[in-house]
Design a protein around this motif. Structure first.
Motif, PDB file in Angstrom:
ATOM      1  N   PRO A 168       0.823  -1.218   0.000  1.00 24.07           N
ATOM      2  CA  PRO A 168       0.000   0.000   0.000  1.00 24.07           C
ATOM      3  C   PRO A 168       0.858   1.270   0.000  1.00 24.07           C
ATOM      4  CG  PRO A 168       0.076  -0.924   2.198  1.00 24.07           C
ATOM      5  CD  PRO A 168       0.814  -1.891   1.306  1.00 24.07           C
ATOM      6  N   GLU A 169       2.175   1.123   0.256  1.00 29.64           N
ATOM      7  CA  GLU A 169       3.120   2.247   0.295  1.00 29.64           C
ATOM      8  C   GLU A 169       2.606   3.381   1.187  1.00 29.64           C
ATOM      9  OE1 GLU A 169       5.831   1.987  -3.650  1.00 29.64           O
ATOM     10  OE2 GLU A 169       4.082   3.269  -3.855  1.00 29.64           O
ATOM     11  N   LEU A 170       2.325   3.024   2.415  1.00 32.95           N
ATOM     12  CA  LEU A 170       1.847   4.018   3.373  1.00 32.95           C
ATOM     13  C   LEU A 170       2.875   4.316   4.463  1.00 32.95           C
ATOM     14  CD1 LEU A 170      -1.835   2.775   3.743  1.00 32.95           C
ATOM     15  CD2 LEU A 170      -1.027   4.771   2.479  1.00 32.95           C
ATOM     16  N   LEU A 171       3.998   3.605   4.464  1.00 34.15           N
ATOM     17  CA  LEU A 171       5.088   3.879   5.388  1.00 34.15           C
ATOM     18  C   LEU A 171       6.288   4.395   4.590  1.00 34.15           C
ATOM     19  CD1 LEU A 171       4.939   0.775   7.783  1.00 34.15           C
ATOM     20  CD2 LEU A 171       4.019   3.073   8.158  1.00 34.15           C
ATOM     21  N   PRO A 172       7.087   5.257   5.183  1.00 36.29           N
ATOM     22  CA  PRO A 172       8.235   5.825   4.462  1.00 36.29           C
ATOM     23  C   PRO A 172       9.119   4.733   3.869  1.00 36.29           C
ATOM     24  CG  PRO A 172       7.917   6.957   6.549  1.00 36.29           C
ATOM     25  CD  PRO A 172       6.982   5.793   6.554  1.00 36.29           C
ATOM     26  N   ALA A 173       9.620   5.007   2.659  1.00 38.21           N
ATOM     27  CA  ALA A 173      10.483   4.045   1.977  1.00 38.21           C
ATOM     28  C   ALA A 173      11.801   3.895   2.729  1.00 38.21           C
ATOM     29  CB  ALA A 173      10.730   4.504   0.552  1.00 38.21           C
ATOM     30  N   LYS A 174      12.493   2.809   2.437  1.00 35.15           N
ATOM     31  CA  LYS A 174      13.798   2.576   3.041  1.00 35.15           C
ATOM     32  C   LYS A 174      14.800   3.600   2.506  1.00 35.15           C
ATOM     33  CE  LYS A 174      13.020  -2.425   3.541  1.00 35.15           C
ATOM     34  NZ  LYS A 174      13.500  -3.782   3.170  1.00 35.15           N
ATOM     35  N   ASP A 175      15.953   3.662   3.165  1.00 38.45           N
ATOM     36  CA  ASP A 175      16.976   4.634   2.771  1.00 38.45           C
ATOM     37  C   ASP A 175      17.424   4.455   1.329  1.00 38.45           C
ATOM     38  OD1 ASP A 175      16.856   5.715   5.292  1.00 38.45           O
ATOM     39  OD2 ASP A 175      18.579   4.585   6.053  1.00 38.45           O
ATOM     40  N   ASN A 176      17.379   3.180   0.856  1.00 39.88           N
ATOM     41  CA  ASN A 176      17.799   2.918  -0.530  1.00 39.88           C
ATOM     42  C   ASN A 176      16.662   3.112  -1.534  1.00 39.88           C
ATOM     43  OD1 ASN A 176      16.199   0.742   0.044  1.00 39.88           O
ATOM     44  ND2 ASN A 176      17.781  -0.837  -0.307  1.00 39.88           N
ATOM     45  N   GLY A 177      15.522   3.608  -1.040  1.00 40.64           N
ATOM     46  CA  GLY A 177      14.402   3.880  -1.937  1.00 40.64           C
ATOM     47  C   GLY A 177      13.482   2.707  -2.178  1.00 40.64           C
ATOM     48  N   GLU A 178      13.747   1.560  -1.551  1.00 38.35           N
ATOM     49  CA  GLU A 178      12.900   0.392  -1.755  1.00 38.35           C
ATOM     50  C   GLU A 178      11.644   0.462  -0.885  1.00 38.35           C
ATOM     51  OE1 GLU A 178      14.946  -3.261  -1.206  1.00 38.35           O
ATOM     52  OE2 GLU A 178      16.385  -2.916  -2.828  1.00 38.35           O
ATOM     53  N   ILE A 179      10.634  -0.296  -1.321  1.00 38.23           N
ATOM     54  CA  ILE A 179       9.370  -0.361  -0.595  1.00 38.23           C
ATOM     55  C   ILE A 179       9.602  -0.929   0.804  1.00 38.23           C
ATOM     56  CG2 ILE A 179       7.127  -1.531  -0.527  1.00 38.23           C
ATOM     57  CD1 ILE A 179       7.142  -1.397  -3.599  1.00 38.23           C
ATOM     58  N   ALA A 180       9.059  -0.252   1.804  1.00 38.76           N
ATOM     59  CA  ALA A 180       9.260  -0.681   3.189  1.00 38.76           C
ATOM     60  C   ALA A 180       8.153  -1.596   3.683  1.00 38.76           C
ATOM     61  CB  ALA A 180       9.349   0.543   4.097  1.00 38.76           C
ATOM     62  N   GLN A 181       7.056  -1.612   3.004  1.00 36.99           N
ATOM     63  CA  GLN A 181       5.844  -2.289   3.501  1.00 36.99           C
ATOM     64  C   GLN A 181       5.376  -3.302   2.466  1.00 36.99           C
ATOM     65  OE1 GLN A 181       2.621   0.452   3.968  1.00 36.99           O
ATOM     66  NE2 GLN A 181       1.790  -0.584   5.765  1.00 36.99           N
ATOM     67  N   ARG A 182       5.504  -4.578   2.760  1.00 42.53           N
ATOM     68  CA  ARG A 182       5.080  -5.629   1.831  1.00 42.53           C
ATOM     69  C   ARG A 182       3.822  -6.286   2.382  1.00 42.53           C
ATOM     70  NH1 ARG A 182       9.640  -8.008  -1.647  1.00 42.53           N
ATOM     71  NH2 ARG A 182      11.262  -6.395  -1.563  1.00 42.53           N
ATOM     72  N   THR A 183       2.758  -6.223   1.601  1.00 42.98           N
ATOM     73  CA  THR A 183       1.446  -6.689   2.073  1.00 42.98           C
ATOM     74  C   THR A 183       1.474  -8.135   2.519  1.00 42.98           C
ATOM     75  OG1 THR A 183       0.277  -5.111   0.663  1.00 42.98           O
ATOM     76  CG2 THR A 183      -0.951  -7.047   1.392  1.00 42.98           C
ATOM     77  N   GLU A 184       2.121  -8.997   1.748  1.00 42.55           N
ATOM     78  CA  GLU A 184       2.075 -10.432   2.059  1.00 42.55           C
ATOM     79  C   GLU A 184       2.868 -10.780   3.314  1.00 42.55           C
ATOM     80  OE1 GLU A 184       1.283 -13.055  -1.726  1.00 42.55           O
ATOM     81  OE2 GLU A 184       2.900 -11.662  -2.173  1.00 42.55           O
ATOM     82  N   ASP A 185       3.790  -9.896   3.721  1.00 39.17           N
ATOM     83  CA  ASP A 185       4.462 -10.107   5.008  1.00 39.17           C
ATOM     84  C   ASP A 185       3.512  -9.836   6.170  1.00 39.17           C
ATOM     85  OD1 ASP A 185       6.778 -10.700   3.655  1.00 39.17           O
ATOM     86  OD2 ASP A 185       7.672  -8.699   3.908  1.00 39.17           O
ATOM     87  N   LEU A 186       2.501  -9.015   5.904  1.00 41.89           N
ATOM     88  CA  LEU A 186       1.590  -8.595   6.961  1.00 41.89           C
ATOM     89  C   LEU A 186       0.344  -9.467   7.049  1.00 41.89           C
ATOM     90  CD1 LEU A 186       1.819  -4.772   6.233  1.00 41.89           C
ATOM     91  CD2 LEU A 186       2.969  -6.015   8.079  1.00 41.89           C
ATOM     92  N   VAL A 187      -0.267  -9.757   5.901  1.00 43.70           N
ATOM     93  CA  VAL A 187      -1.518 -10.532   5.926  1.00 43.70           C
ATOM     94  C   VAL A 187      -1.333 -11.967   5.467  1.00 43.70           C
ATOM     95  CG1 VAL A 187      -2.940  -8.482   5.585  1.00 43.70           C
ATOM     96  CG2 VAL A 187      -2.208  -9.803   3.597  1.00 43.70           C
ATOM     97  N   GLY A 188      -0.191 -12.280   4.876  1.00 44.10           N
ATOM     98  CA  GLY A 188       0.057 -13.639   4.420  1.00 44.10           C
ATOM     99  C   GLY A 188       0.037 -13.762   2.910  1.00 44.10           C
ATOM    100  N   PRO A 189       0.530 -14.886   2.389  1.00 40.55           N
ATOM    101  CA  PRO A 189       0.599 -15.091   0.940  1.00 40.55           C
ATOM    102  C   PRO A 189      -0.797 -15.124   0.309  1.00 40.55           C
ATOM    103  CG  PRO A 189       1.955 -16.690   2.118  1.00 40.55           C
ATOM    104  CD  PRO A 189       1.106 -16.016   3.134  1.00 40.55           C
TER     105      PRO A 189
END
Length: 644
Positions: A521-542
């Motif tokens: 959903p890209e609702l948390l600040p990106a990592k320092d290297n610009g990569e996505i910090a928030q991966r949906t499947e890590d949170l709700v499952g595959p």
């Protein structure tokens, strides 16, 4: 047999015409081997004790008695076997000869079902020797047992009441109104057909279609055991074409002349579930008698294939055809809504992710269908704290390649102002921090649609709706949700299909890169290297697990224990899915599914795509206050230590 699974087999042993003793030995060998493999229902062909091609020898009492002697031997042998057996033989009843199926289990002759329709055309002349069966059930004495005789008989397993057996013979299925139709309406979930269908060019395809279609119409399992090697070839050839189908799907087949048994597991509970939801399936038990029998209630090892991706066709051509059809359905629904609302624009929040990509592709198709320019699609990108360069770039390239109108609204200032209004500490990255952004985006889209005389096209998919993975009155809301009936696993294939048929290399490239981008959903600040910090499947499952669970929860109403068992079979061999992982995400699915119903109770309109949908106006009606306790308790019995 637990969970409604019944291991069944259609068997066609090699025979000798009119040699009942030899045939009995052949049948017994096959039967014992099948029972050793765990088969609980064994169906043998029409006249398998004598052979079908005996002709006028059927009128000889010697042959009739030979068949009875063979039946007695099989009855005696079956006392040791935990299997229901169906066997074909000629039987004299009150001076008339009948083409019968004998049904027996553990030495008990449960019933005798005569053939209803006797073919007397072409190469067949059964009316020369036999009398059609009657629906009236009477009692006869056969092999020293008093037995019900008639076509209106059903056989029910006491230990698994969902297993109710009905019987018909060969031509019965080929008739205009097969007896199995009435058997099913009277409660039969499994139909056995004892047949001696000879082989001619093109007949196998027609026979297969008959079995598949009858199982679909009757919402049943259907076993077809046909005569094979050993029948007389004087005028016909028999190929042992054995078939097992379930609700329109062919589960097992022995192709003509291939030999061997057709063997698989039928899901009787699935048939019950299908009938429970089908109000056109009206039960009628008038005139029927039910005979009950006993089988040991044991675990059935599943050998039938359980599809890990039930929403996705595995045949490449069929998958492409399905994708094109779904895209047309989505586009047609949106086109109608745009036309009806006299909308000047279709406004879409484009993020560079999968769901908004699919919604945009659908909107472009809808405009083309209406004969309108694709610039009437207004794509709005709304970068904020978590937006990455990759998704922002992909969104712009996609819009450029699709020739839609494109605008950017940086919502950061508005979100900052909103946080000040409500007193939100921006250093606290909580649910308010995330949802505030989602709701501001929806506000911008709604008001942009008002300003341009358009409507907001929703992007959320079926899997997100099931899990409640949407911000209430944020991305949860739109004016028409084109993806509401499409599960996440299918979204990927639809986008890939569009990549395969892309008009330009650049469009194909960006679609493939969107497919390769982690779902977020890209609702948390990106990592320092610009990569996505928030991966949906890590949170709700595959999503492939959740779509699997969703399919069996909604489509068949199975309980958690059975779904877990099916998941183990479907994902066997996948190292990333040990039992503990399957359990974890199944529990998470149930918890979220129940807790998030309030979001589904007020969904925007959207097109129904498949048999599984969550529209509160159509296929799924559930109170928002329903409790998941029963379902979670059933799961806890599987892994009690997990919740201790």
């Amino acid at each position: 047999m637990k969970d409604g699974f019944l291991k069944a087999a259609a068997l066609s042993p090699a025979l000798r015409v009119a040699d009942c003793a030899y045939n009995t030995r052949q049948i017994l060998t096959e039967l014992r081997a099948a029972a050793a493999r765990g088969v609980k229902l064994a169906v043998f062909p029409e006249f398998c004790l004598t052979g079908y091609t005996c002709g006028d020898l059927f009128l000889q009492r010697t042959l009739q008695q030979g068949a009875l002697t063979g039946l007695q031997e099989l009855l005696d042998a079956s006392r040791e076997l935990d299997t229901v057996v169906l066997m074909g033989l000629p039987l004299m009843v009150r001076g008339k000869l009948y083409n019968c199926a004998a049904v027996f289990c553990r030495g008990q002759l449960l019933g005798l079902v005569p053939k209803t329709y006797l073919p007397n055309y072409g190469e067949f002349y059964e009316k020369r020797q036999f009398t059609p069966g009657s629906t009236e059930v009477e009692w006869v004495n056969v092999c020293g047992q008093d037995v019900p005789f008639g076509t209106s008989l059903l056989f029910r397993c006491r230990q698994m009441p969902s297993f109710v057996l009905g019987v018909e013979l060969c031509e019965d299925l080929w008739s205009a109104l097969p007896p199995s139709t009435f058997h099913a309406l009277a409660g039969a979930t499994v139909i056995a057909n004892l047949s001696a269908s000879d082989e001619t060019v093109g007949k196998a395809e027609y026979r297969r279609a008959l079995v598949e279609n009858q199982s679909a119409r009757l919402l049943c399992g259907y076993l077809y055991a046909s005569a094979g090697h050993g029948e007389s070839t004087q005028d016909m050839v028999f190929a042992g074409h054995d078939l097992i189908a379930e609700n329109g799907t062919l589960l097992a087949e022995v192709k003509p002349f291939a030999g061997g048994p057709a063997e698989t597991e039928l899901d009787c509970q699935r048939m019950e579930s299908e009938r429970a939801r089908n109000t056109s399936f009206e039960p009628s038990t008038e005139g029927y008698q039910t005979v009950e029998f006993d089988l040991a209630l044991t675990d059935t090892v599943l050998t039938r294939w359980v599809d890990p991706t039930p929403f996705i066709p595995h045949n490449e051509q069929l998958r492409a055809e399905r994708c094109e059809l779904i895209l047309k359905m989505q586009a047609d629904g949106l086109a109608k809504r745009l036309e009806h609302a006299r909308a000047k624009t279709a406004v879409i929040g484009i993020s560079g992710g999968l769901d908004s990509c699919l919604a945009l592709l659908v909107a472009v198709r809808a405009m083309k269908q209406l004969g309108r320019p694709t610039t009437d699609v207004l794509a709005v990108t709304m970068p904020c704290f978590g937006t990455t360069k990759r998704t922002r770039s992909n969104a712009e390239i996609l819009c450029d390649e699709l020739h839609v109108s494109f605008t950017e609204i940086d919502i950061a200032a508005t979100v900052h102002s909103h946080f000040r209004d409500i007193g939100q500490d921006e250093s606290v990255l909580d649910v308010t921090y995330e949802n505030g952004q989602a709701r501001v985006r929806t506000l911008e889209l709604m008001d942009t649609a008002n300003r341009t005389g358009g409507l907001v096209v929703g992007t959320g998919d079926l899997s997100e709706l099931a899990l409640g993975w949407a911000t209430y009155n944020g991305d949860h809301m739109s004016m028409y949700g084109v993806n509401a009936g499409v599960p996440k696993t299918l979204v990927r294939h639809l986008v890939r299909y569009e990549a395969d048929i892309a008009a330009t290399p650049a469009l194909k490239e960006v679609l493939l890169d969107i497919l390769d981008t982690p779902v977020s959903p890209e609702l948390l600040p990106a990592k320092d290297n610009g990569e996505i910090a928030q991966r949906t499947e890590d949170l709700v499952g595959p999503y492939e697990l959740h779509d699997f669970y969703l399919y069996y929860v909604l489509r068949f109403g199975f309980g958690p224990a059975k779904i877990f068992r099916l998941a183990r079979a479907a994902f066997a061999g996948r190292e990333e899915y040990p039992d503990a992982v399957l359990y974890k995400w199944l529990r998470n699915f149930y918890w979220r599914f129940f807790a998030q119903q309030f979001k589904r109770s007020c969904l925007p309109d959207g097109p129904k795509i498949g048999s599984v949908t969550l529209s509160p106006r159509g296929d799924w009606r559930m109170p928002s206050d329903a409790c998941a306790a029963l379902w979670l308790a059933e799961l806890e019995q599987l892994f009690p230590q997990k919740d201790a």
